[in-house]
Scaffold this active site. Sequence first.
Site, PDB file in Angstrom:
ATOM      1  N   LYS A  25      -3.388  -1.957  15.972  1.00 12.61           N
ATOM      2  CA  LYS A  25      -2.943  -1.134  17.101  1.00 12.61           C
ATOM      3  C   LYS A  25      -4.093  -0.930  18.066  1.00 12.61           C
ATOM      4  O   LYS A  25      -5.245  -0.854  17.654  1.00 12.61           O
ATOM      5  CB  LYS A  25      -2.560   0.254  16.595  1.00 12.61           C
ATOM      6  CG  LYS A  25      -1.333   0.290  15.769  1.00 12.61           C
ATOM      7  CD  LYS A  25      -0.866   1.735  15.668  1.00 12.61           C
ATOM      8  CE  LYS A  25       0.409   1.826  14.886  1.00 12.61           C
ATOM      9  NZ  LYS A  25       0.175   1.731  13.448  1.00 12.61           N
ATOM     10  N   GLU A  55       0.829  -1.221   0.000  1.00 12.46           N
ATOM     11  CA  GLU A  55       0.000   0.000   0.000  1.00 12.46           C
ATOM     12  C   GLU A  55       0.858   1.264   0.000  1.00 12.46           C
ATOM     13  O   GLU A  55       2.061   1.213   0.285  1.00 12.46           O
ATOM     14  CB  GLU A  55      -0.931   0.011   1.203  1.00 12.46           C
ATOM     15  CG  GLU A  55      -0.204   0.048   2.546  1.00 12.46           C
ATOM     16  CD  GLU A  55      -1.049   0.645   3.675  1.00 12.46           C
ATOM     17  OE1 GLU A  55      -1.486   1.806   3.516  1.00 12.46           O
ATOM     18  OE2 GLU A  55      -1.249  -0.034   4.691  1.00 12.46           O
TER      19      GLU A  55
HETATM   20  N1  PSU Z   1      -2.842   1.518  10.803  1.00  7.41           N
HETATM   21  C1  PSU Z   1      -1.519   1.527  10.963  1.00  7.41           C
HETATM   22  N2  PSU Z   1      -0.733   2.112  10.018  1.00  7.41           N
HETATM   23  C2  PSU Z   1      -1.270   2.680   8.888  1.00  7.41           C
HETATM   24  C3  PSU Z   1      -2.681   2.644   8.721  1.00  7.41           C
HETATM   25  C4  PSU Z   1      -3.417   2.056   9.698  1.00  7.41           C
HETATM   26  O1  PSU Z   1      -1.038   1.014  11.945  1.00  7.41           O
HETATM   27  O2  PSU Z   1      -0.521   3.214   8.040  1.00  7.41           O
HETATM   28  C5  PSU Z   1      -3.300   3.214   7.475  1.00  7.41           C
HETATM   29  C6  PSU Z   1      -3.586   2.092   6.461  1.00  7.41           C
HETATM   30  O3  PSU Z   1      -3.408   2.603   5.155  1.00  7.41           O
HETATM   31  C7  PSU Z   1      -5.055   1.800   6.708  1.00  7.41           C
HETATM   32  C8  PSU Z   1      -5.570   3.178   7.004  1.00  7.41           C
HETATM   33  O4  PSU Z   1      -5.707   1.223   5.601  1.00  7.41           O
HETATM   34  O5  PSU Z   1      -4.564   3.795   7.793  1.00  7.41           O
HETATM   35  C9  PSU Z   1      -6.891   3.127   7.745  1.00  7.41           C
HETATM   36  O6  PSU Z   1      -7.409   4.425   7.823  1.00  7.41           O
HETATM   37  P1  PSU Z   1      -8.916   4.632   8.322  1.00  7.41           P
HETATM   38  O7  PSU Z   1      -8.909   4.210   9.767  1.00  7.41           O
HETATM   39  O8  PSU Z   1      -9.179   6.096   8.129  1.00  7.41           O
HETATM   40  O9  PSU Z   1      -9.768   3.763   7.451  1.00  7.41           O
END
Ligand code: PSU
Length: 307
Positions: free
Chosen positions: A160, A25
């Site tokens: 996390k 990603e």
């Molecule tokens: N969690 C992490 N590192 C990240 C992300 C999430 O520990 O880099 C990033 C990933 O790209 C994930 C996104 O798909 O954040 C999720 O964002 P949201 O909660 O806004 O959907």
Amino acid sequence: MNKYLDIAPEVQEALAAGKPVVALESTIISHGMPYPQNVETALQVEGIIRENGAVPATIAVLGGRLKAGLSKEEIDYLGKAGTAVAKASRRDLPVLVAEGRDGATTVATTMIIANLAGISVFATGGVGGVHRGAETTMDISADLEELARTPVMVVCAGAKSILDLGLTLEYLETHGVPVIGYGTEELPAFYTRKSGFKVDYRIDRPETLAKTFYVKQDMGLGGGMLVTNPIPEEFSMDADVINKAINEAVAEAKTLGIHGKDTTPFLLAKIKDLTGGDSLASNIQLVFNNARLAAKTAAELSKLAKN
Ligand code: PSU
Ligand code: MN
């Protein structure tokens, strides 16, 4: 091929020959880590995938084109531009494509584009999930919905505890997404190997991960699978230190009224500041670890697909 999609020649050749490919990603590059560590890590991860016998395909939206496989220059651009590049989840894709804009793909959009390209295995750090307090904010990552519908295996280091891990597991169960612990019965919590929550199944070998995913598709069940791979012991963080930082970050986000797509990047940046460089060093190592497992699993999957 999808008319909105560009597959890099090396990735295209590998796919045509039935060779293993691993998707990566780009939100982790633009929004998840600071420059230059983001670019260095992204390039090293590609190297690790190659060393383990697969071809890397880093995914992003550039100039409104869905890209599967980026050049070094494109990765460098995404890293330098950082948060100036839109964080692109499922709902953002049509606007970015229609307007010819750039987007850093989250887990959800990386799965979408990987699937369009014919890539089944994807390595990352952490996935989005059900946020703490979601019972009032309704903040649930689109990543979970994507895992429910799109047939891609996501290899991560668990989630996390900025998230409500229990509710995240409940959501995935409802949507029929198997949550696998690689060599563990316990859901890893990204920076640490333990969370206090159980995964659905423990699997100890890449062959079995590949077989499980293959069977899921072959049975017509569709949808994704979440492989949670614990951070190697030597790089894992002290649970008290990291949980204190996470709690502080979550409290500050609440005070500042941070919401929507800004929540996750805000929390990640705050945690990094609160722990000095420690959380970043762990983050980089766990991504390397996931890349190794994803490459091995993609190699096993390509054997099954040939039969
Ligand atoms: N969690 C992490 N590192 C990240 C992300 C999430 O520990 O880099 C990033 C990933 O790209 C994930 C996104 O798909 O954040 C999720 O964002 P949201 O909660 O806004 O959907
Ligand atoms: Mn959200």
